[in-house]
Write an enzyme that holds these catalytic residues in place. Sequence first.
Site, mmCIF file in Angstrom:
data_model
loop_
_atom_site.group_PDB
_atom_site.id
_atom_site.type_symbol
_atom_site.label_atom_id
_atom_site.label_comp_id
_atom_site.label_asym_id
_atom_site.label_seq_id
_atom_site.Cartn_x
_atom_site.Cartn_y
_atom_site.Cartn_z
ATOM 1 N N ARG A 48 -50.810 -34.096 -34.407
ATOM 2 C CA ARG A 48 -50.997 -35.161 -33.630
ATOM 3 C C ARG A 48 -49.686 -35.232 -32.655
ATOM 4 O O ARG A 48 -49.845 -35.230 -31.624
ATOM 5 C CB ARG A 48 -51.357 -36.464 -34.257
ATOM 6 C CG ARG A 48 -52.815 -36.789 -34.602
ATOM 7 C CD ARG A 48 -53.536 -35.727 -35.297
ATOM 8 N NE ARG A 48 -54.742 -35.987 -35.792
ATOM 9 C CZ ARG A 48 -54.906 -36.438 -37.031
ATOM 10 N NH1 ARG A 48 -54.238 -36.754 -37.789
ATOM 11 N NH2 ARG A 48 -56.470 -36.902 -37.228
ATOM 12 N N ASP A 103 -55.656 -29.954 -35.837
ATOM 13 C CA ASP A 103 -56.792 -30.997 -35.794
ATOM 14 C C ASP A 103 -57.332 -30.799 -34.461
ATOM 15 O O ASP A 103 -57.024 -29.948 -33.825
ATOM 16 C CB ASP A 103 -55.829 -32.191 -36.425
ATOM 17 C CG ASP A 103 -56.559 -33.452 -37.025
ATOM 18 O OD1 ASP A 103 -57.541 -33.861 -36.522
ATOM 19 O OD2 ASP A 103 -56.360 -33.506 -37.949
ATOM 20 N N HIS A 127 -62.517 -31.883 -37.575
ATOM 21 C CA HIS A 127 -61.060 -31.945 -36.967
ATOM 22 C C HIS A 127 -60.983 -30.436 -36.447
ATOM 23 O O HIS A 127 -59.714 -29.983 -36.552
ATOM 24 C CB HIS A 127 -60.336 -32.288 -38.184
ATOM 25 C CG HIS A 127 -60.410 -33.659 -38.441
ATOM 26 N ND1 HIS A 127 -59.992 -34.677 -37.607
ATOM 27 C CD2 HIS A 127 -60.651 -34.308 -39.648
ATOM 28 C CE1 HIS A 127 -60.037 -35.883 -38.282
ATOM 29 N NE2 HIS A 127 -60.553 -35.570 -39.376
ATOM 30 N N ASP A 164 -62.481 -33.677 -44.714
ATOM 31 C CA ASP A 164 -62.649 -34.844 -44.521
ATOM 32 C C ASP A 164 -63.133 -35.079 -43.082
ATOM 33 O O ASP A 164 -63.116 -34.141 -42.069
ATOM 34 C CB ASP A 164 -61.224 -35.431 -44.647
ATOM 35 C CG ASP A 164 -60.237 -35.078 -43.520
ATOM 36 O OD1 ASP A 164 -60.229 -33.495 -42.987
ATOM 37 O OD2 ASP A 164 -59.804 -35.853 -42.938
ATOM 38 N N GLU A 165 -63.860 -36.190 -42.946
ATOM 39 C CA GLU A 165 -64.513 -36.753 -41.762
ATOM 40 C C GLU A 165 -65.192 -35.829 -40.898
ATOM 41 O O GLU A 165 -64.576 -35.486 -39.773
ATOM 42 C CB GLU A 165 -63.120 -37.336 -41.083
ATOM 43 C CG GLU A 165 -62.437 -38.511 -41.700
ATOM 44 C CD GLU A 165 -61.207 -38.952 -41.245
ATOM 45 O OE1 GLU A 165 -60.933 -40.283 -41.283
ATOM 46 O OE2 GLU A 165 -60.656 -38.325 -40.332
ATOM 47 N N TRP A 171 -57.718 -39.605 -51.465
ATOM 48 C CA TRP A 171 -57.287 -40.361 -50.527
ATOM 49 C C TRP A 171 -57.800 -41.947 -50.257
ATOM 50 O O TRP A 171 -57.369 -42.839 -49.746
ATOM 51 C CB TRP A 171 -57.094 -39.689 -49.063
ATOM 52 C CG TRP A 171 -58.196 -39.352 -48.395
ATOM 53 C CD1 TRP A 171 -58.955 -38.534 -48.452
ATOM 54 C CD2 TRP A 171 -58.755 -40.409 -47.057
ATOM 55 N NE1 TRP A 171 -60.191 -38.673 -47.338
ATOM 56 C CE2 TRP A 171 -59.900 -39.479 -46.754
ATOM 57 C CE3 TRP A 171 -58.143 -41.605 -46.436
ATOM 58 C CZ2 TRP A 171 -60.414 -39.981 -45.491
ATOM 59 C CZ3 TRP A 171 -58.810 -41.756 -45.242
ATOM 60 C CH2 TRP A 171 -60.138 -41.099 -44.817
ATOM 61 N N THR A 212 -49.413 -39.099 -37.773
ATOM 62 C CA THR A 212 -48.729 -39.318 -36.899
ATOM 63 C C THR A 212 -49.248 -39.247 -35.400
ATOM 64 O O THR A 212 -48.539 -39.280 -34.367
ATOM 65 C CB THR A 212 -47.543 -37.841 -36.587
ATOM 66 O OG1 THR A 212 -48.146 -36.790 -36.187
ATOM 67 C CG2 THR A 212 -46.682 -37.523 -37.710
#
Length: 778
Positions: free
Chosen positions: A173, A202, A272, A335-336, A408, A485
């Site tokens: 980021r 990402d 991502h 993730d995600e 997490w 970040t």
Amino acid sequence: MKSFNHTFFALALATALFSCDSSPKESSHANYNVIPLPSEIKNGEGEAFTLSSSTKIVVPEGNENMDRNAQFLAEYLGTITGFKPAITTASPEKNAIVLTLGLDEQPNPEAYRLKISQNFIEISGASEAGVFYGIQTLRKATPIVKGGVYYPPVSIEDSPRFAYRGSMLDVARHFQPVDYIKKYIDLLALHNINRFHWHLTDDQGWHIEIKKYPKLTEIGSVRTETVIGKNTGEYDGTPHGGFYTQDEVREVVKYAQERYITVVPEIDLPGHMLAALTAYPQLGCTGGPYEVGKTWGVFPDVLCPGNDSTFTFLENVLAEVMEMFPSEYIHIGGDECPKVRWEECPKCQARIKALGLKGDAKHSKEHYLQSYVTARIEKFLNDHERQIIGWDEILEGKLAPNATVMSWRGIEGGIEAAQLGHDVIMTPTSHCYFDYYQTKDIDNEPFGIGGYLPLEKVYSFEPVPETLTPEQKKHIIGAQANLWTEYVATPEHVEYMLLPRLTAMCEVQWTAPEKKDYADFLTRLSHQTNLYDKLGYNYAKHILDIKADLTADFQTNSLNVAFFTLDDAPIYYTLDGSTPTKKSTHYDGKFNVKESADIKAVAIRDNDKSSRVFEEKVSVSKSTFKPIELQATPAPNYTFKGAATLVDGILGNNTYYQTGKWLGFQRNDLIATIDMLEPTTVSNAKINCCVVTGDWIFGASEIALETSGDGKNFTALKKGTFFDNHKENWSGVMKQEINFDPATARYFRITVKPSFIPQWHPGKDKKAFVFVDEIVLN
């Protein structure tokens, strides 16, 4: 963890963290109560060892790692005291620091023994890494003075609780240069952390050179601009990016290895991946065009697992990653990863059909497709003698056979994985996400993502759940701090978010839980922060600040104000908004406020460690400090002080809805009855609503007011309806009010209804949260 004892702490901290009266001789003595606290400290008898310009460091011949350990120790001592000992392989008769290998009785390879007598300091390790940690303890025990240092006789036996002690830095980021990455690694070494989790890719940028795919860095490493704030729709107009060449990566890996830190790279997949798709659009389900992410959040475009070239790409990328990183673990994210593109993609659906994947009551067939991706990548890495780590979403579907889970979203994923026989690294948001605010006073903090994670909560973390069996507990191999970040752009801000919370985390990772004590930890924090000052690290100083308890008192119809500092420092305050000084009112105990006021307070110390100015504005209306009852329960986690929050005169003047100044409702309407104590005439009812559309928080859809003379039988007075027409990703404070002809009553009942989420939002048609700070009747 032992409970906090304020009396003990006030005495101890007053003579440690804030003392400036110690004699020169006392200030030159080492203190072995360092962070993290060693397993066993036995004080000895006799004269102290004196560090001087003639002290030497002795190392065994022919051991490059031990030579380097000696160089580190010499540099550390030189920085702290001005004396940089010479290094030799010949042992003198006295005045030497001797580094040796060999703790045969100690099975932990990171164990060490530190033994100090009048003539020698001996650091023995079960390995070179163990010696290094003994050096860190000696370093942190050394007072920051110029000149001789006295080390009282002692014997310290120490070894870490967990083998995996991690800290994650997100450079995807906001990119950080190699020089700072090295400084960050030095910071980890100071805290006995042995895993650097490097989040390299990402949606917002691909920051590692892959020679087979040059467009990843030519195109994917730079975003054209960055959104200002929380996806406001406004942008800074400035390109942001950069990448690490393979030579630079090897340089960082070597730098970390020399400090016994393993770098664990993360290539986040299959979600991502927007930066990679921008460079190679054929890897996505739609074929693009794509753009490197300029905003924050989760994007629907992900890698296409129905495309064989996707796996070719991933294997080629990971092959180069393995050449750069010798780590046993490769983190593959997981993730995600939204499934919306897969649901519509003919290739993905064909893959699902060919594999015979079917959905069930727990997961869709697309979730099982992601499990296929994870298992296939795991096999590739296993075939190259590597293991995968994935975020706990890899549990959704079928967990890959040998995967280690990084839990997490709470500890529940870690519990499930351990029960399945998989290794687990605990890193729940509740205790380990260092991008969260450290204080509720966010108006005086750098802009952040939200949340609230103070030092004490980090310290309270226990990574091994009691619900596990003894055998299952063995699968909890460690804990990790994470710093994302999105809102952390500079090295100084990185350090500010990490410190001093990393001190708390390293003690969680290293020290046995029965030895932990928060009050004692704070007394030991003094030297650590002095060391940060010496080494040029930027750390947060909230432990110096005033803590305030402001509570509505329905007996006196006023606001009770109480101030605290951890060391009982003198506090001075004003009520007119002027900056307090020593000439202002001295706080000597709880006091009451009955009228509108601008409270400011400061703790003034004599050693240049005064607090920041505390400020809170109190706005008194006719309903302020009046008895109130809620007829509906706030949403879980957003109850705070309950009904009194709505009449305490304190407005929530920002969109940080976790400060305790807002009450949140979702399933239930906010229904509250206020007893004005006597017939009172009002013609206006007003509330403030915190709106954060990205968090499903909108304004009220309706405000209704009723009156009563007895508190039982109510008559409708006025109803107002509202439409929250804020568009995507808006946040702010929304004032909502109803006006009416003057009405006189003793009791007023107000009903505030949440909105339904509008059609443009991912949560469309669901009931939104409504957050209210104060009910104002005038």
